[in-house]
Design a protein around this motif. Structure first.
Motif, PDB file in Angstrom:
ATOM      1  N   GLY A  34       0.790  -1.217   0.000  1.00 12.99           N
ATOM      2  CA  GLY A  34       0.000   0.000   0.000  1.00 12.99           C
ATOM      3  C   GLY A  34       0.818   1.260   0.000  1.00 12.99           C
ATOM      4  O   GLY A  34       0.303   2.340  -0.233  1.00 12.99           O
ATOM      5  N   ASP A  35       2.137   1.181   0.297  1.00 17.17           N
ATOM      6  CA  ASP A  35       2.912   2.399   0.443  1.00 17.17           C
ATOM      7  C   ASP A  35       3.803   2.681  -0.745  1.00 17.17           C
ATOM      8  O   ASP A  35       4.594   3.618  -0.730  1.00 17.17           O
ATOM      9  CB  ASP A  35       3.768   2.329   1.712  1.00 17.17           C
ATOM     10  N   GLY A  36       3.717   1.845  -1.801  1.00 12.87           N
ATOM     11  CA  GLY A  36       4.485   2.102  -3.000  1.00 12.87           C
ATOM     12  C   GLY A  36       5.950   1.756  -2.876  1.00 12.87           C
ATOM     13  O   GLY A  36       6.754   2.139  -3.704  1.00 12.87           O
ATOM     14  N   VAL A  37       6.338   1.006  -1.820  1.00 14.81           N
ATOM     15  CA  VAL A  37       7.735   0.625  -1.645  1.00 14.81           C
ATOM     16  C   VAL A  37       8.045  -0.555  -2.537  1.00 14.81           C
ATOM     17  O   VAL A  37       7.300  -1.533  -2.582  1.00 14.81           O
ATOM     18  CB  VAL A  37       8.013   0.270  -0.167  1.00 14.81           C
ATOM     19  N   GLU A  69      -2.566  -7.152   5.948  1.00 15.16           N
ATOM     20  CA  GLU A  69      -2.146  -6.870   7.325  1.00 15.16           C
ATOM     21  C   GLU A  69      -2.580  -7.972   8.281  1.00 15.16           C
ATOM     22  O   GLU A  69      -1.765  -8.523   9.029  1.00 15.16           O
ATOM     23  CB  GLU A  69      -2.746  -5.534   7.761  1.00 15.16           C
ATOM     24  N   GLU A  70      -3.873  -8.321   8.265  1.00 16.81           N
ATOM     25  CA  GLU A  70      -4.407  -9.251   9.259  1.00 16.81           C
ATOM     26  C   GLU A  70      -3.909 -10.685   9.048  1.00 16.81           C
ATOM     27  O   GLU A  70      -3.762 -11.433  10.020  1.00 16.81           O
ATOM     28  CB  GLU A  70      -5.936  -9.224   9.232  1.00 16.81           C
ATOM     29  N   LEU A  71      -3.676 -11.062   7.816  1.00 18.37           N
ATOM     30  CA  LEU A  71      -3.241 -12.428   7.531  1.00 18.37           C
ATOM     31  C   LEU A  71      -1.717 -12.565   7.562  1.00 18.37           C
ATOM     32  O   LEU A  71      -1.195 -13.643   7.309  1.00 18.37           O
ATOM     33  CB  LEU A  71      -3.776 -12.881   6.172  1.00 18.37           C
ATOM     34  N   GLY A  72      -1.022 -11.485   7.867  1.00 13.94           N
ATOM     35  CA  GLY A  72       0.428 -11.537   8.027  1.00 13.94           C
ATOM     36  C   GLY A  72       1.185 -11.931   6.772  1.00 13.94           C
ATOM     37  O   GLY A  72       2.114 -12.736   6.819  1.00 13.94           O
ATOM     38  N   LEU A  73       0.804 -11.340   5.642  1.00 14.00           N
ATOM     39  CA  LEU A  73       1.462 -11.713   4.385  1.00 14.00           C
ATOM     40  C   LEU A  73       2.951 -11.411   4.403  1.00 14.00           C
ATOM     41  O   LEU A  73       3.750 -12.172   3.857  1.00 14.00           O
ATOM     42  CB  LEU A  73       0.794 -10.995   3.206  1.00 14.00           C
ATOM     43  N   ALA A  74       3.343 -10.307   5.035  1.00  6.84           N
ATOM     44  CA  ALA A  74       4.758  -9.925   5.052  1.00  6.84           C
ATOM     45  C   ALA A  74       5.605 -11.006   5.718  1.00  6.84           C
ATOM     46  O   ALA A  74       6.737 -11.289   5.291  1.00  6.84           O
ATOM     47  CB  ALA A  74       4.935  -8.590   5.765  1.00  6.84           C
ATOM     48  N   GLU A  75       5.059 -11.630   6.753  1.00  2.00           N
ATOM     49  CA  GLU A  75       5.801 -12.684   7.457  1.00  2.00           C
ATOM     50  C   GLU A  75       6.027 -13.895   6.563  1.00  2.00           C
ATOM     51  O   GLU A  75       6.974 -14.660   6.780  1.00  2.00           O
ATOM     52  CB  GLU A  75       5.027 -13.105   8.713  1.00  2.00           C
ATOM     53  N   GLY A  77       6.535 -13.584   3.319  1.00  2.00           N
ATOM     54  CA  GLY A  77       7.246 -13.144   2.117  1.00  2.00           C
ATOM     55  C   GLY A  77       6.335 -12.738   0.983  1.00  2.00           C
ATOM     56  O   GLY A  77       6.723 -12.795  -0.183  1.00  2.00           O
ATOM     57  N   LEU A  78       5.116 -12.287   1.326  1.00  2.00           N
ATOM     58  CA  LEU A  78       4.141 -11.901   0.308  1.00  2.00           C
ATOM     59  C   LEU A  78       3.719 -10.442   0.487  1.00  2.00           C
ATOM     60  O   LEU A  78       3.791  -9.907   1.593  1.00  2.00           O
ATOM     61  CB  LEU A  78       2.899 -12.795   0.387  1.00  2.00           C
ATOM     62  N   ALA A  79       3.275  -9.824  -0.593  1.00  3.67           N
ATOM     63  CA  ALA A  79       2.763  -8.452  -0.553  1.00  3.67           C
ATOM     64  C   ALA A  79       1.652  -8.311  -1.577  1.00  3.67           C
ATOM     65  O   ALA A  79       1.603  -9.040  -2.566  1.00  3.67           O
ATOM     66  CB  ALA A  79       3.878  -7.448  -0.846  1.00  3.67           C
ATOM     67  N   VAL A  80       0.752  -7.362  -1.330  1.00  2.00           N
ATOM     68  CA  VAL A  80      -0.378  -7.112  -2.221  1.00  2.00           C
ATOM     69  C   VAL A  80      -0.099  -5.880  -3.076  1.00  2.00           C
ATOM     70  O   VAL A  80       0.385  -4.859  -2.578  1.00  2.00           O
ATOM     71  CB  VAL A  80      -1.676  -6.899  -1.422  1.00  2.00           C
ATOM     72  N   THR A  81      -0.401  -5.988  -4.362  1.00  2.53           N
ATOM     73  CA  THR A  81      -0.401  -4.846  -5.275  1.00  2.53           C
ATOM     74  C   THR A  81      -1.799  -4.709  -5.855  1.00  2.53           C
ATOM     75  O   THR A  81      -2.379  -5.697  -6.310  1.00  2.53           O
ATOM     76  CB  THR A  81       0.603  -5.043  -6.430  1.00  2.53           C
ATOM     77  N   PHE A  82      -2.342  -3.495  -5.813  1.00  2.00           N
ATOM     78  CA  PHE A  82      -3.691  -3.241  -6.335  1.00  2.00           C
ATOM     79  C   PHE A  82      -3.571  -2.325  -7.538  1.00  2.00           C
ATOM     80  O   PHE A  82      -3.074  -1.197  -7.424  1.00  2.00           O
ATOM     81  CB  PHE A  82      -4.563  -2.588  -5.258  1.00  2.00           C
ATOM     82  N   GLU A  83      -4.004  -2.799  -8.708  1.00  2.00           N
ATOM     83  CA  GLU A  83      -3.857  -2.035  -9.939  1.00  2.00           C
ATOM     84  C   GLU A  83      -5.199  -1.889 -10.652  1.00  2.00           C
ATOM     85  O   GLU A  83      -6.051  -2.780 -10.576  1.00  2.00           O
ATOM     86  CB  GLU A  83      -2.844  -2.703 -10.873  1.00  2.00           C
ATOM     87  N   MET A 293     -14.829  -8.635  -1.078  1.00  2.00           N
ATOM     88  CA  MET A 293     -14.182  -9.218  -2.256  1.00  2.00           C
ATOM     89  C   MET A 293     -12.664  -9.089  -2.165  1.00  2.00           C
ATOM     90  O   MET A 293     -11.925 -10.028  -2.463  1.00  2.00           O
ATOM     91  CB  MET A 293     -14.673  -8.530  -3.531  1.00  2.00           C
ATOM     92  N   GLY A 294     -12.187  -7.903  -1.763  1.00  2.00           N
ATOM     93  CA  GLY A 294     -10.756  -7.694  -1.651  1.00  2.00           C
ATOM     94  C   GLY A 294     -10.135  -8.548  -0.569  1.00  2.00           C
ATOM     95  O   GLY A 294      -9.087  -9.178  -0.780  1.00  2.00           O
ATOM     96  N   PHE A 295     -10.779  -8.596   0.591  1.00  2.00           N
ATOM     97  CA  PHE A 295     -10.234  -9.366   1.718  1.00  2.00           C
ATOM     98  C   PHE A 295     -10.216 -10.855   1.405  1.00  2.00           C
ATOM     99  O   PHE A 295      -9.179 -11.528   1.529  1.00  2.00           O
ATOM    100  CB  PHE A 295     -11.057  -9.108   2.980  1.00  2.00           C
ATOM    101  N   VAL A 296     -11.368 -11.370   0.990  1.00  2.00           N
ATOM    102  CA  VAL A 296     -11.484 -12.801   0.730  1.00  2.00           C
ATOM    103  C   VAL A 296     -10.645 -13.203  -0.483  1.00  2.00           C
ATOM    104  O   VAL A 296     -10.070 -14.297  -0.530  1.00  2.00           O
ATOM    105  CB  VAL A 296     -12.964 -13.199   0.543  1.00  2.00           C
TER     106      VAL A 296
END
Length: 372
Positions: A34-37, A69-75, A77-83, A293-296
């Protein structure tokens, strides 16, 4: 042997040293999260790609990043991109071709703009062949032709949603009447299903006079309403199929001063549409849950990447690439004004939630949303 002056020969080396920081990035790295990093440390991406750019998707994006955030994707090694695409087949195809070149993408959720597009289906198949997990969200591919291009669909049952909007419109127009549809694309899967459902729900006392598409162009959407009213001045109901259609309908009705004889029914609850219902300019909204829809969607794609069969079985207990075993239905609400509406809860199917506008606004506030 040809020689050069030292000062000249130093330039290529100096240029390479200066350019080195620009050259170390991998071709596939693009901003994620979400922060564009930019992704780093081997982070893999789950991408959500919309059919176009509309405030409807703001809630879906919020849901996707809440899941991250809630599912701990960063832990993991995953990240979400929304396009967001641009309401064209080419726009989505170009994005999909880019994804095929980016090795950090491991999963994709896509709202398909045109369900019968072979180009989109072919690109989705190529991604699956590369090992990318693919599901459709909100807008499915043509199931008869291209079901194998994705694992499953999750989103609104648009036939049911259309029926609920039709039933509600019949309640505010008990004698029946003429109506017109307004939508971005008349060939989109969700549009086809919603319009068909509406016809079924409204019943035989209603007549469709036209359905007009605008390709996501707001000025054209407004002109379509004006054109329909010019051609069919006796229209009783104007039906907005995509979120941004309703504000355009309301603006034209207000300009022409015909609110007393024209009903406004719509899908989705854009922020402007909510305000217009409060001001008495919208009769009913059938509202999806893009946040869900986004969460699930992220939850499912994470499970697919990690081969978490328990989550997949929970969502698709009778999974099959036939029938409806590959469909997960998200929530549906009917929202009406607080006072004076003839629309009542018993008109609708058991799984549909009925809400007065103030109740719906409270539901949004609890989730820090302004639209749905």
């Amino acid at each position: 042997m040809m020689r050069c002056a030292k000062s000249v020969c130093r330039w290529p080396l100096a240029w390479m040293i200066l350019a080195l920081p620009l050259m170390v990035g991998c071709p596939g790295e693009v901003p994620s999260g979400g922060d564009g990093v930019a992704g780093s440390g081997g982070t893999k991406r789950i991408v959500i790609l919309t059919n176009g750019d509309d405030p409807f998707w703001d809630a879906c994006e919020a849901g996707a990043f809440k899941a991250e955030e809630e599912l701990g994707l960063a832990e993991d090694g995953l990240a979400v991109t929304f396009e967001r695409a641009d309401f064209t087949v080419k726009g989505q195809v170009d994005k999909l071709k880019q994804y095929a070149l980016q090795s950090d993408i491991v999963a994709l959720g896509i709202s398909v703009y045109k369900p019968d597009s072979k180009q989109i289906a072919d690109e989705l198949r190529k991604l699956r062949e590369r090992g990318v997990k693919v599901v459709t969200i909100d807008g499915d591919i043509d199931r008869e032709q291209f079901r194998d291009a994705r694992f499953a669909y999750l989103g609104t049952d648009n036939i049911v949603g259309g029926r609920e909007l039709g039933r509600a419109t019949a309640a505010v127009l008990p004698e029946g009447g003429q109506f017109a549809f307004f939508v971005g694309s008349t060939s989109a899967a969700n549009a086809i299903a919603r319009m068909q459902g509406f016809i079924e729900g409204a019943g035989s006392n209603f007549e469709e006079v036209t359905r007009l598409e605008d390709g996501g162009d707001r000025p054209k959407a407004r002109k379509n309403v004006q054109d329909a009213l010019d051609q069919y001045p006796e229209i009783d109901a104007l039906v907005g199929i995509w979120a941004y259609n309703t504000p355009q309908i309301v603006a034209v009705v207000e300009d022409q001063g015909i609110r007393d004889k024209t009903k406004v029914a719509c899908f989705d609850a854009a922020e402007i549409s909510i305000r217009e219902m409060k001001d008495g300019n919208v009769d009913v909204m059938v509202v999806q849950n893009p946040f869900q829809m986004g969460f699930v969607g992220v939850r499912l794609l994470k499970a697919m990447v990690e081969d978490d069969q328990a989550v997949i079985d929970e969502m698709y207990p009778e999974y099959s690439q036939e029938g409806e075993g590959d469909i997960y239905r998200t929530e549906l609400r009917v929202v009406v004004p607080d006072e004076g509406s003839p629309i009542t809860p018993e008109l609708f199917e058991e799984g549909t939630t009925f809400m007065k506008l103030s109740e719906f606004e409270a539901w949004l506030a609890e989730r820090n949303l302004t639209s749905s």
